[in-house]
Design an enzyme around this catalytic site. Sequence first.
Site, PDB file in Angstrom:
ATOM      1  N   SER A 159      14.832  47.313  20.718  1.00  0.00           N
ATOM      2  CA  SER A 159      15.265  48.492  21.404  1.00  0.00           C
ATOM      3  C   SER A 159      16.762  47.883  21.294  1.00  0.00           C
ATOM      4  O   SER A 159      16.892  47.059  22.067  1.00  0.00           O
ATOM      5  CB  SER A 159      14.412  48.926  22.707  1.00  0.00           C
ATOM      6  OG  SER A 159      15.734  50.210  23.518  1.00  0.00           O
ATOM      7  N   TYR A 164       9.855  48.923  30.218  1.00  0.00           N
ATOM      8  CA  TYR A 164      10.097  48.864  28.543  1.00  0.00           C
ATOM      9  C   TYR A 164      11.075  48.005  28.593  1.00  0.00           C
ATOM     10  O   TYR A 164      11.115  47.449  27.094  1.00  0.00           O
ATOM     11  CB  TYR A 164      10.673  50.568  28.455  1.00  0.00           C
ATOM     12  CG  TYR A 164      11.228  50.802  27.697  1.00  0.00           C
ATOM     13  CD1 TYR A 164      10.156  51.484  26.664  1.00  0.00           C
ATOM     14  CD2 TYR A 164      12.262  50.601  27.067  1.00  0.00           C
ATOM     15  CE1 TYR A 164      10.394  52.294  24.744  1.00  0.00           C
ATOM     16  CE2 TYR A 164      12.839  50.924  26.174  1.00  0.00           C
ATOM     17  CZ  TYR A 164      11.757  51.786  24.302  1.00  0.00           C
ATOM     18  OH  TYR A 164      12.001  52.649  23.793  1.00  0.00           O
TER      19      TYR A 164
END
Length: 258
Positions: free
Chosen positions: A146, A159
């Site tokens: 990401s 995350y």
Amino acid sequence: MGTPLFDLTGKVAIVTGGNGGIGLGMARGLADAGAAIAVVGRNAAKSAAAVAELEQRGGKAIAVAADVADGKAVADLVARVKDELGRIDILVNNAGINIRKPPDALDIGEWDSVIATNLTSAFLCSQAAHPAMKEAGGGKIINIGSMMSIFGASFAPAYAASKGGIVQFTRSCSCACAWAADNIQVNAILPGWIDTDLTRRGRNEIAGLHERVLARTPAARWGDIGDLSGIAVFLASPASDFITGTAIPVDGGYSIMG
Ligand code: NDP
């Protein structure tokens, strides 16, 4: 004529979270290049719809219901794919979730579930698929990171930790002393902001996110799941045989903006 660089005919790919979003975008690319796809997810209806779509495009696909954070479920899923599709050449570790809270508000159960789904799952699936790839004479593992593999975000502590971990896990698997000797290339893709269920929820929960993404992305748009199809084919194909341990942004330029 030489060997076509991007041909995946006869190959078998497992795509975790392949029933929607980025996983489905990558599954479409792999299927169009000739690979048979095992679509892995928990939602059976979504997986059945994805399989029907891939078959309609002319591909071969099966749905496998599994929670990728559960080691026993992962072992069973890999055994089933080997049994039904005969081999495993490509593994895309894409399944992921986010729980958007600042570090002081996130509880340990939430932390654990994000780390288990996004990071531990990649370890479990890669380890389980490794013997079949070795047996096939090589393989390709694609891990999904990401922008938060690079940057932090106040609303995504677990995350971001999981996505930073994905990059280091990718590098460790790629080492000559790990799986390079088995002709397995392991790379990560770092998607920018892609329009999916996950980020639609994020846009609802984080005020101003939509505008900030547009302002910072040189391409001046959100990514589409189709923007991930080509990189998946590249990293799954002989075209990338000398590429391992990298983390490639697919972000419309988001990560190069100062
Ligand atoms: P979606 O929510 O659309 O898709 C997530 C997928 O993961 C679903 O197919 C879901 O299937 C599957 N999944 C979630 N938990 C599990 C589990 N425990 N076991 C098996 N499957 C699971 O999100 P995206 O497509 O956006 O995200 C895909 C990946 O891309 C994630 O790793 C995400 O972090 C990453 N990413 C996304 C970005 C974006 O902008 N969209 C940016 C950067 C990275 P089911 O519900 O059936 O279990």
